[in-house]
Design a protein around this motif. Sequence first.
Motif, mmCIF file in Angstrom:
data_model
loop_
_atom_site.group_PDB
_atom_site.id
_atom_site.type_symbol
_atom_site.label_atom_id
_atom_site.label_comp_id
_atom_site.label_asym_id
_atom_site.label_seq_id
_atom_site.Cartn_x
_atom_site.Cartn_y
_atom_site.Cartn_z
ATOM 1 N N PHE A 109 45.107 33.746 50.420
ATOM 2 C CA PHE A 109 45.236 33.525 48.980
ATOM 3 C C PHE A 109 43.870 33.366 48.326
ATOM 4 O O PHE A 109 43.653 33.826 47.204
ATOM 5 C CB PHE A 109 46.102 32.299 48.711
ATOM 6 C CG PHE A 109 46.596 32.228 47.290
ATOM 7 C CD1 PHE A 109 47.541 33.134 46.824
ATOM 8 C CD2 PHE A 109 46.102 31.282 46.412
ATOM 9 C CE1 PHE A 109 47.979 33.093 45.514
ATOM 10 C CE2 PHE A 109 46.542 31.230 45.104
ATOM 11 C CZ PHE A 109 47.476 32.134 44.649
ATOM 12 N N LEU A 110 42.944 32.711 49.027
ATOM 13 C CA LEU A 110 41.580 32.575 48.502
ATOM 14 C C LEU A 110 40.944 33.950 48.326
ATOM 15 O O LEU A 110 40.343 34.236 47.277
ATOM 16 C CB LEU A 110 40.739 31.724 49.453
ATOM 17 C CG LEU A 110 39.249 31.590 49.106
ATOM 18 C CD1 LEU A 110 39.069 30.955 47.735
ATOM 19 C CD2 LEU A 110 38.531 30.762 50.175
ATOM 20 N N ALA A 111 41.108 34.816 49.321
ATOM 21 C CA ALA A 111 40.542 36.157 49.232
ATOM 22 C C ALA A 111 41.209 36.966 48.127
ATOM 23 O O ALA A 111 40.540 37.685 47.366
ATOM 24 C CB ALA A 111 40.693 36.875 50.575
ATOM 25 N N GLY A 112 42.529 36.853 48.017
ATOM 26 C CA GLY A 112 43.257 37.588 46.988
ATOM 27 C C GLY A 112 42.861 37.150 45.589
ATOM 28 O O GLY A 112 42.659 37.981 44.693
ATOM 29 N N PHE A 113 42.727 35.837 45.406
ATOM 30 C CA PHE A 113 42.345 35.316 44.087
ATOM 31 C C PHE A 113 40.916 35.721 43.738
ATOM 32 O O PHE A 113 40.623 36.102 42.598
ATOM 33 C CB PHE A 113 42.495 33.804 44.063
ATOM 34 C CG PHE A 113 42.059 33.176 42.766
ATOM 35 C CD1 PHE A 113 42.598 33.589 41.557
ATOM 36 C CD2 PHE A 113 41.101 32.180 42.749
ATOM 37 C CE1 PHE A 113 42.197 33.024 40.359
ATOM 38 C CE2 PHE A 113 40.694 31.599 41.556
ATOM 39 C CZ PHE A 113 41.239 32.023 40.361
ATOM 40 N N HIS B 79 40.749 46.515 40.215
ATOM 41 C CA HIS B 79 42.176 46.837 40.185
ATOM 42 C C HIS B 79 42.557 47.647 41.424
ATOM 43 O O HIS B 79 41.802 47.731 42.379
ATOM 44 C CB HIS B 79 42.506 47.628 38.914
ATOM 45 C CG HIS B 79 42.064 46.961 37.661
ATOM 46 N ND1 HIS B 79 42.464 45.695 37.311
ATOM 47 C CD2 HIS B 79 41.226 47.385 36.668
ATOM 48 C CE1 HIS B 79 41.923 45.357 36.155
ATOM 49 N NE2 HIS B 79 41.152 46.361 35.748
ATOM 50 N N GLY B 80 43.737 48.234 41.373
ATOM 51 C CA GLY B 80 44.195 49.064 42.475
ATOM 52 C C GLY B 80 44.535 48.234 43.702
ATOM 53 O O GLY B 80 45.360 47.320 43.645
ATOM 54 N N PRO B 81 43.882 48.510 44.831
ATOM 55 C CA PRO B 81 44.178 47.791 46.072
ATOM 56 C C PRO B 81 44.003 46.282 45.938
ATOM 57 O O PRO B 81 44.740 45.510 46.556
ATOM 58 C CB PRO B 81 43.163 48.383 47.060
ATOM 59 C CG PRO B 81 42.861 49.743 46.524
ATOM 60 C CD PRO B 81 42.897 49.589 45.032
ATOM 61 N N THR B 82 43.030 45.864 45.123
ATOM 62 C CA THR B 82 42.782 44.431 44.948
ATOM 63 C C THR B 82 43.967 43.747 44.289
ATOM 64 O O THR B 82 44.389 42.656 44.709
ATOM 65 C CB THR B 82 41.524 44.203 44.093
ATOM 66 O OG1 THR B 82 40.404 44.824 44.728
ATOM 67 C CG2 THR B 82 41.235 42.715 43.924
ATOM 68 N N THR B 83 44.518 44.374 43.258
ATOM 69 C CA THR B 83 45.670 43.802 42.561
ATOM 70 C C THR B 83 46.876 43.745 43.489
ATOM 71 O O THR B 83 47.597 42.735 43.534
ATOM 72 C CB THR B 83 46.017 44.631 41.318
ATOM 73 O OG1 THR B 83 44.878 44.685 40.449
ATOM 74 C CG2 THR B 83 47.186 44.013 40.558
ATOM 75 N N LEU B 84 47.103 44.804 44.242
ATOM 76 C CA LEU B 84 48.229 44.835 45.176
ATOM 77 C C LEU B 84 48.036 43.817 46.301
ATOM 78 O O LEU B 84 49.010 43.219 46.778
ATOM 79 C CB LEU B 84 48.388 46.236 45.755
ATOM 80 C CG LEU B 84 48.823 47.311 44.749
ATOM 81 C CD1 LEU B 84 48.829 48.679 45.414
ATOM 82 C CD2 LEU B 84 50.205 46.990 44.176
#
Length: 219
Positions: free
Chosen positions: A173-177, A185-190
Amino acid sequence: MTTNATSQCTSAARITRSLLGYGVLAGPLYVGVSLAQALTRDGFDLSKHAWSLLANGDLGWIQIVNFILAGLATVAAAVGLRRALGRRLAPALIAAYGASLVGAGIFRADPAQGFPIGTPETTPISWHGALHFVIGGVGFACLIAACFVLARHFSREGRRGLARFSMVTGVAFLAGFAGIASGSHGPTTLAFVAAVGIVWAWLATVCVHFYRGLADAAA
């Protein structure tokens, strides 16, 4: 006296289990409602737009209610965890995350990135949009901290599976946030969407763990 004490204990355990049940329901509610909108609302791109943007437009009230209900359910689960765990830090952090979801519903994100349809890619930040971002950031930080705190707790108890799951969830979750906060965007948002799913699965797993512990103690 013994019968009365046993009855009170059983009643307290029942209440605690009910509260923990909200931690199981919160995730499917939030993810299900958000995904249903993301896949059906015109102009919304799941690989580009954050779910917070769904709070805008004619149907924005759906996501606002979704935020608030999921937040209240999370706070209820945190109360259940406090009663079951007997410790304050992790439940308090989870309650703070729940409160941040309620706040995110009250202070909605600004329309942006072409959503709703007709919105420019770049828009000025309003006071409620700024509060949405700040409240969300604080809530995410509390949730990540709760994952690490419970990872240590489960490790001390010798529950390696739960400890690893808690640690992996916090890191994911830390990495995703961090990725979505960078503006890409793109892969990061997904990836952030996937991290959100992992977080809710983790909370449900933790609540089920303590729920079963209370049920076994009452048997």
